[in-house]
Design an enzyme around this catalytic site. Structure first.
Site, PDB file in Angstrom:
ATOM      1  N   THR A  17      23.943  38.296  47.789  1.00 53.80           N
ATOM      2  CA  THR A  17      24.161  38.410  46.384  1.00 53.80           C
ATOM      3  C   THR A  17      26.365  38.775  46.011  1.00 53.80           C
ATOM      4  O   THR A  17      26.663  39.529  47.068  1.00 53.80           O
ATOM      5  CB  THR A  17      24.140  38.395  45.218  1.00 53.80           C
ATOM      6  OG1 THR A  17      23.817  39.810  44.805  1.00 53.80           O
ATOM      7  CG2 THR A  17      22.526  38.228  45.075  1.00 53.80           C
ATOM      8  N   ASP A  18      26.835  37.800  45.464  1.00 53.11           N
ATOM      9  CA  ASP A  18      28.305  38.828  45.388  1.00 53.11           C
ATOM     10  C   ASP A  18      28.279  39.767  43.525  1.00 53.11           C
ATOM     11  O   ASP A  18      27.200  39.834  43.145  1.00 53.11           O
ATOM     12  CB  ASP A  18      29.425  37.258  45.015  1.00 53.11           C
ATOM     13  CG  ASP A  18      28.777  36.641  43.703  1.00 53.11           C
ATOM     14  OD1 ASP A  18      28.003  36.581  43.106  1.00 53.11           O
ATOM     15  OD2 ASP A  18      29.527  35.034  43.987  1.00 53.11           O
ATOM     16  N   GLN A  19      29.366  39.766  43.282  1.00 51.45           N
ATOM     17  CA  GLN A  19      29.529  40.734  41.862  1.00 51.45           C
ATOM     18  C   GLN A  19      29.283  39.633  40.965  1.00 51.45           C
ATOM     19  O   GLN A  19      28.069  40.796  40.048  1.00 51.45           O
ATOM     20  CB  GLN A  19      31.275  41.453  41.959  1.00 51.45           C
ATOM     21  CG  GLN A  19      30.994  42.240  40.750  1.00 51.45           C
ATOM     22  CD  GLN A  19      32.546  42.467  41.183  1.00 51.45           C
ATOM     23  OE1 GLN A  19      33.848  41.679  41.090  1.00 51.45           O
ATOM     24  NE2 GLN A  19      32.730  43.608  40.084  1.00 51.45           N
TER      25      GLN A  19
END
Length: 143
Positions: A17-19
């Protein structure tokens, strides 16, 4: 004609996942590879065994359509099927669905060509007729 669909579940890992806790877009292509690998394993065959027989299936094209994001800790199902097959080419189609609510997250296709280990095109129907027949059978829905 309803092709045979192979399903494989996985849980979204934090590292994917990203931020925003949303799956980073390139991970879906990795999941397509998981779907392909497990689809072929369903025939009691592995990519390694195909390669040992001198058959490679390199990717030539890919397309992907994002509908909704998968998020950290979602359980998703990769649904894979053969959408097209000729003695020289193979196309897999994919759907990635969130298990909890059956929401369609991503669709896509990957196109491949059958080659030998020197990456020269081959006719799989001649080189490995049993493997070709199995893939064709999956495409036709087991009929």
């Amino acid at each position: 004609m309803n092709p045979v669909v192979h399903s494989h579940r996985l849980r979204v890992r934090y590292s994917e996942t990203d931020q925003m806790s949303v799956v980073y877009h390139t991970n879906y292509l990795n999941w397509f590879e998981v779907g392909r690998t497990e689809f072929i394993r369903h025939a009691d065959l592995t990519y390694r065994e195909l390669e040992e027989k001198g058959v490679m299936i390199p990717l030539t094209d890919a397309n992907i359509s994002y509908k909704r994001p998968a998020k950290y800790d979602d359980e998703v199902e990769i649904r894979t099927h053969v959408s097209e097959i000729t003695p020289i080419r193979l196309t897999f189609a994919y759907e990635i669905v969130r298990v909890a609510d059956e929401e369609l997250l991503v669709t896509g296709k990957t196109m491949h060509v059958f080659t030998n280990t020197a990456l020269k095109p081959i006719r799989l129907s001649r080189t490995e007729p049993e493997v070709y027949a199995w893939l064709e059978h999956q495409h036709k829905g087991g009929k």
